[in-house]
Design an enzyme around this catalytic site. Structure first.
Site, mmCIF file in Angstrom:
data_model
loop_
_atom_site.group_PDB
_atom_site.id
_atom_site.type_symbol
_atom_site.label_atom_id
_atom_site.label_comp_id
_atom_site.label_asym_id
_atom_site.label_seq_id
_atom_site.Cartn_x
_atom_site.Cartn_y
_atom_site.Cartn_z
ATOM 1 N N LYS A 1 32.425 45.809 40.868
ATOM 2 C CA LYS A 1 31.956 44.501 40.407
ATOM 3 C C LYS A 1 30.545 44.689 39.849
ATOM 4 O O LYS A 1 29.602 44.971 40.589
ATOM 5 C CB LYS A 1 31.952 43.528 41.580
ATOM 6 N N GLU B 1 38.334 33.275 41.322
ATOM 7 C CA GLU B 1 37.052 33.789 41.797
ATOM 8 C C GLU B 1 36.053 32.659 42.022
ATOM 9 O O GLU B 1 35.980 31.733 41.229
ATOM 10 C CB GLU B 1 36.447 34.759 40.773
ATOM 11 N N SER B 2 35.275 32.783 43.078
ATOM 12 C CA SER B 2 34.107 31.949 43.390
ATOM 13 C C SER B 2 34.471 30.583 43.980
ATOM 14 O O SER B 2 35.269 29.831 43.419
ATOM 15 C CB SER B 2 33.220 31.726 42.159
ATOM 16 N N LYS C 1 29.018 42.291 49.430
ATOM 17 C CA LYS C 1 27.956 41.708 48.607
ATOM 18 C C LYS C 1 26.697 41.595 49.461
ATOM 19 O O LYS C 1 26.676 40.856 50.451
ATOM 20 C CB LYS C 1 28.419 40.326 48.120
ATOM 21 N N ASN D 1 36.790 32.628 36.791
ATOM 22 C CA ASN D 1 35.600 32.459 37.615
ATOM 23 C C ASN D 1 35.161 31.002 37.592
ATOM 24 O O ASN D 1 34.877 30.456 36.527
ATOM 25 C CB ASN D 1 34.469 33.368 37.122
ATOM 26 N N GLU E 1 35.152 41.043 49.230
ATOM 27 C CA GLU E 1 33.998 41.604 48.534
ATOM 28 C C GLU E 1 32.846 41.975 49.465
ATOM 29 O O GLU E 1 32.486 41.212 50.366
ATOM 30 C CB GLU E 1 33.500 40.596 47.506
ATOM 31 N N GLU F 1 37.393 38.688 32.978
ATOM 32 C CA GLU F 1 36.939 37.436 33.588
ATOM 33 C C GLU F 1 36.603 36.379 32.541
ATOM 34 O O GLU F 1 35.906 36.656 31.569
ATOM 35 C CB GLU F 1 35.712 37.719 34.445
#
Length: 257
Positions: A113, A213-214, A53, A183, A51, A162
């Protein structure tokens, strides 16, 4: 009002402003058809979605002065199978121009995103070169979720749906999705619990591409995800903060120099 509610409310205002300036029928046509995002994540082994970001509401500015083309080029050379480009402006410092630049700089399929709340954003994503969009179950009601998911399919965009808990996962599964993202970050508090992926994974139907994710940043974490049957992992902040982005990405993918 929690953080997610604030971001979604802001997204609705910003979409209305952009629609007033450029009607949906006046948005440019895509330069090429969408690339196969889900297929890229279904290749053998754990796929990395890397990603771009610029900042986050919780962490602030992440990598001042980083050139997007250099970042996505490093990701591609290091074996990432897809890109995630944050386009939300106020909280994350992204833009649709970031999406266009990433499309021009990389052959990898791209996820837009953002906090999608309107069909207008789907057409924007397609025009900007996205191959997939994010639909957050917690951010919109079920009726709108169903409409946006169906419209994305009509446009040829993959939709990463998500979820954050078992209730949201049941809503997502009812859509018959190709992709589900779990997530680990609670968007109401911004706290992260990486066990959430492992707790919910067994509830995802067979054949659905699953994205974690995350909170993931180390090779052992990714090896555990792969052993559990996760198809892909999205990593952003830890890569963007690394002294050598390409080396950090190679550490996760296992791709040698």
């Amino acid at each position: 009002m929690n953080e997610l509610e604030r971001i979604v409310a802001r997204a609705r205002v910003q979409v209305a402003e952009r629609r007033a300036a450029v009607p949906i029928e006046a948005l440019p046509r895509p330069v090429a058809p969408p690339r196969p995002f889900a297929a890229a994540l279904s290749e053998p082994g754990l796929s990395l979605i890397a990603e771009h970001k610029r900042r986050s509401p919780s962490a602030g500015l992440i990598r001042e002065g980083a050139r997007l083309e250099d970042v996505v080029g490093a990701y591609e050379r290091a074996g990432a199978r897809a890109l995630s480009i944050l386009t939300e402006e106020r909280g994350f410092g992204g833009s649709l121009d970031d999406l266009r630049r990433a499309r021009a700089a990389s052959a990898l399929p791209i996820l837009r995103k953002d906090f999608i709340v309107d069909e207008y954003q789907l057409v924007e994503a397609l025009a900007g070169g996205a191959d997939a969009i994010l639909l957050i179950v917690a951010a919109i009601d079920q009726s709108l979720l169903e409409r946006l998911h169906a419209r994305a399919r009509e446009l040829g965009l993959a939709a990463l749906v998500e979820v954050h808990d078992a209730r949201e996962l049941a809503v997502a599964v009812a859509l018959g999705p190709e992709l589900i993202g779990i997530n680990n970050r609670d968007l109401t508090t911004l706290r992260v619990d990486t066990e959430r992926t492992h707790e919910l994974l067994g509830l995802v139907p067979s054949g659905v591409v699953t994205v974690a994710e995350s909170g993931f940043r180390t090779r052992p974490q990714l090896e555990r995800l792969a052993a559990a049957g996760v198809d892909a992992v999205l990593v952003g902040e830890s890569l963007m903060r690394a002294p050598d982005i390409e080396a950090a990405c190679r550490e996760l993918t296992g791709v040698a120099v």
